[in-house]
Design a protein around this motif. Structure first.
Motif, PDB file in Angstrom:
ATOM      1  N   VAL A   1       0.682  -0.599   0.043  1.00 10.14           N
ATOM      2  CA  VAL A   1      -0.007  -0.247  -0.319  1.00 10.14           C
ATOM      3  C   VAL A   1       0.707   1.566  -0.104  1.00 10.14           C
ATOM      4  N   ARG A   2       0.659   2.417  -0.876  1.00  9.80           N
ATOM      5  CA  ARG A   2       1.611   3.060  -1.079  1.00  9.80           C
ATOM      6  C   ARG A   2       0.209   4.585  -0.996  1.00  9.80           C
ATOM      7  N   ILE A   3       0.509   5.320   0.156  1.00  7.28           N
ATOM      8  CA  ILE A   3       0.190   6.755   0.178  1.00  7.28           C
ATOM      9  C   ILE A   3       0.199   7.755  -0.016  1.00  7.28           C
ATOM     10  N   THR A   4      -0.491   8.252  -1.028  1.00 12.96           N
ATOM     11  CA  THR A   4       0.162  10.328  -1.009  1.00 12.96           C
ATOM     12  C   THR A   4      -1.328  10.558  -0.203  1.00 12.96           C
ATOM     13  N   ILE A   5      -1.170  11.977   0.938  1.00  7.66           N
ATOM     14  CA  ILE A   5      -1.848  12.563   1.229  1.00  7.66           C
ATOM     15  C   ILE A   5      -1.735  14.140   1.303  1.00  7.66           C
ATOM     16  N   ASP A   6      -2.740  14.612   0.666  1.00  4.73           N
ATOM     17  CA  ASP A   6      -2.238  15.755   0.918  1.00  4.73           C
ATOM     18  C   ASP A   6      -3.489  16.703   1.693  1.00  4.73           C
ATOM     19  N   HIS A   7      -2.291  17.981   2.578  1.00  2.08           N
ATOM     20  CA  HIS A   7      -3.406  18.452   3.065  1.00  2.08           C
ATOM     21  C   HIS A   7      -3.495  20.194   3.029  1.00  2.08           C
TER      22      HIS A   7
ATOM     23  N   ILE B   1      -3.472   4.318   9.682  1.00  2.00           N
ATOM     24  CA  ILE B   1      -3.228   3.860   8.473  1.00  2.00           C
ATOM     25  C   ILE B   1      -2.556   2.081   9.339  1.00  2.00           C
ATOM     26  N   ALA B   2      -2.046   2.026   9.694  1.00  2.00           N
ATOM     27  CA  ALA B   2      -1.208   0.834  10.364  1.00  2.00           C
ATOM     28  C   ALA B   2      -2.657  -0.852  10.022  1.00  2.00           C
ATOM     29  N   PRO B   3      -2.861  -0.253  10.998  1.00  2.00           N
ATOM     30  CA  PRO B   3      -4.126  -1.650  11.042  1.00  2.00           C
ATOM     31  C   PRO B   3      -4.697  -1.908   9.789  1.00  2.00           C
ATOM     32  N   TYR B   4      -4.637  -1.238   9.060  1.00  2.00           N
ATOM     33  CA  TYR B   4      -5.020  -1.583   7.597  1.00  2.00           C
ATOM     34  C   TYR B   4      -4.337  -2.544   6.934  1.00  2.00           C
ATOM     35  N   THR B   5      -2.848  -1.365   7.110  1.00  2.00           N
ATOM     36  CA  THR B   5      -1.404  -1.987   6.355  1.00  2.00           C
ATOM     37  C   THR B   5      -0.597  -2.845   7.026  1.00  2.00           C
ATOM     38  N   HIS B   6       0.566  -1.988   7.627  1.00  2.00           N
ATOM     39  CA  HIS B   6       1.585  -3.194   8.086  1.00  2.00           C
ATOM     40  C   HIS B   6       1.229  -4.309   9.298  1.00  2.00           C
ATOM     41  N   ASP B   7       0.283  -3.523   9.684  1.00  2.00           N
ATOM     42  CA  ASP B   7      -0.285  -5.148  10.834  1.00  2.00           C
ATOM     43  C   ASP B   7      -0.615  -6.101   9.895  1.00  2.00           C
ATOM     44  N   ARG B   8      -1.483  -5.955   8.657  1.00  2.00           N
ATOM     45  CA  ARG B   8      -1.384  -6.908   8.278  1.00  2.00           C
ATOM     46  C   ARG B   8      -0.162  -7.953   7.277  1.00  2.00           C
ATOM     47  N   GLY B   9       1.244  -7.537   7.675  1.00  2.00           N
ATOM     48  CA  GLY B   9       1.709  -8.153   6.661  1.00  2.00           C
ATOM     49  C   GLY B   9       2.080  -6.623   5.049  1.00  2.00           C
ATOM     50  N   LEU B  10       0.819  -5.903   4.979  1.00  3.07           N
ATOM     51  CA  LEU B  10       1.554  -5.310   3.802  1.00  3.07           C
ATOM     52  C   LEU B  10       2.979  -4.802   3.518  1.00  3.07           C
ATOM     53  N   HIS B  11       3.335  -5.007   2.984  1.00  3.93           N
ATOM     54  CA  HIS B  11       4.125  -3.262   3.449  1.00  3.93           C
ATOM     55  C   HIS B  11       3.652  -1.916   2.688  1.00  3.93           C
ATOM     56  N   LEU B  12       4.401  -1.010   3.887  1.00  4.72           N
ATOM     57  CA  LEU B  12       3.739   0.409   3.763  1.00  4.72           C
ATOM     58  C   LEU B  12       4.781   1.524   3.426  1.00  4.72           C
ATOM     59  N   GLU B  13       4.315   2.069   2.925  1.00  4.71           N
ATOM     60  CA  GLU B  13       4.603   4.206   2.881  1.00  4.71           C
ATOM     61  C   GLU B  13       3.635   4.997   2.968  1.00  4.71           C
ATOM     62  N   PHE B  14       3.949   6.239   3.051  1.00  4.03           N
ATOM     63  CA  PHE B  14       3.067   7.435   2.839  1.00  4.03           C
ATOM     64  C   PHE B  14       3.672   8.420   2.999  1.00  4.03           C
ATOM     65  N   ASN B  15       3.221   9.063   2.677  1.00  2.28           N
ATOM     66  CA  ASN B  15       4.045  10.721   2.692  1.00  2.28           C
ATOM     67  C   ASN B  15       2.750  11.800   2.825  1.00  2.28           C
ATOM     68  N   VAL B  16       2.863  12.663   3.356  1.00  7.26           N
ATOM     69  CA  VAL B  16       2.617  14.177   3.383  1.00  7.26           C
ATOM     70  C   VAL B  16       2.497  15.387   3.097  1.00  7.26           C
ATOM     71  N   THR B  17       1.985  16.085   2.056  1.00  7.14           N
ATOM     72  CA  THR B  17       2.375  17.424   1.416  1.00  7.14           C
ATOM     73  C   THR B  17       1.366  18.052   2.141  1.00  7.14           C
ATOM     74  N   GLU B  18       2.133  19.417   2.134  1.00  3.76           N
ATOM     75  CA  GLU B  18       0.837  20.848   2.811  1.00  3.76           C
ATOM     76  C   GLU B  18       1.222  21.201   1.694  1.00  3.76           C
ATOM     77  N   VAL B  19      -0.062  21.324   0.832  1.00  6.24           N
ATOM     78  CA  VAL B  19      -0.601  22.683   0.030  1.00  6.24           C
ATOM     79  C   VAL B  19      -0.395  24.090   0.868  1.00  6.24           C
ATOM     80  N   PRO B  20      -0.342  24.920  -0.201  1.00  2.00           N
ATOM     81  CA  PRO B  20      -0.888  25.762   0.447  1.00  2.00           C
ATOM     82  C   PRO B  20      -2.768  26.699   0.275  1.00  2.00           C
ATOM     83  N   ARG B  21      -3.135  26.970   1.235  1.00  2.09           N
ATOM     84  CA  ARG B  21      -4.420  27.604   1.455  1.00  2.09           C
ATOM     85  C   ARG B  21      -5.158  27.705   0.964  1.00  2.09           C
ATOM     86  N   ASP B  22      -4.180  29.409   0.190  1.00  2.00           N
ATOM     87  CA  ASP B  22      -4.640  30.019  -0.846  1.00  2.00           C
ATOM     88  C   ASP B  22      -5.156  30.069  -2.658  1.00  2.00           C
TER      89      ASP B  22
END
Length: 139
Positions: free
Chosen positions: A61-67, A89-110
């Motif tokens: 599972v690879r997750i990208t999150i835009d804030h 995120i863990a209960p849906y991913t690496h707690d099940r033995g899945l490879h997990l990566e995620f990142n958060v990008t903060e986008v300017p509100r304007d």
């Protein structure tokens, strides 16, 4: 808005998992006063033969999150937020033995609009009204 792109290989998330995950994501953000409709989760299934980690095809599972609705300037607060997201995120991913990566990008509100409007100020009466109505209201 937090916009989550959740890329996953087949058979890693059931329909019920996706519903529960999206509900957990929404609950995470509404605790901080964001309107529920700000939380968007998009699930993208990637064929096993199109997902490689370190040159090896594996369930992952690879997750990208835009804030967009909130940004954190303090590095310690960003680290705490990232750890809390990991806990979500863990209960849906690496707690099940899945490879997990995620990142958060903060986008300017304007640079964000919703329903043709710039979002109201964070924590404002207008934003609280949006949260209560669970939809954007003209202001």
């Amino acid at each position: 808005m937090p916009l989550w792109h959740i890329h996953h290989t087949p058979d890693t998330l059931t329909v019920q998992d996706k519903q529960n995950f999206a509900t957990d994501i929404t609950a995470f953000y509404t605790r901080f006063g964001l309107p529920p409709f700000y939380a968007v989760a998009l699930f993208h299934e990637i064929a096993a033969d199109s997902c490689y980690v370190g040159g090896v095809s594996m369930p992952s599972v690879r997750i990208t999150i835009d804030h967009l609705a909130r940004q954190l300037d303090d590095p310690d607060l960003r680290r705490q937020m990232t750890e809390r997201l990991h806990d979500l995120i863990a209960p849906y991913t690496h707690d099940r033995g899945l490879h997990l990566e995620f990142n958060v990008t903060e986008v300017p509100r304007d640079t964000w609009m919703i329903a043709g409007m710039f979002p109201p100020a964070a924590g404002s009466d207008i934003e609280r009204g949006w949260a209560e109505a669970n939809k954007p209201l003209p202001y």
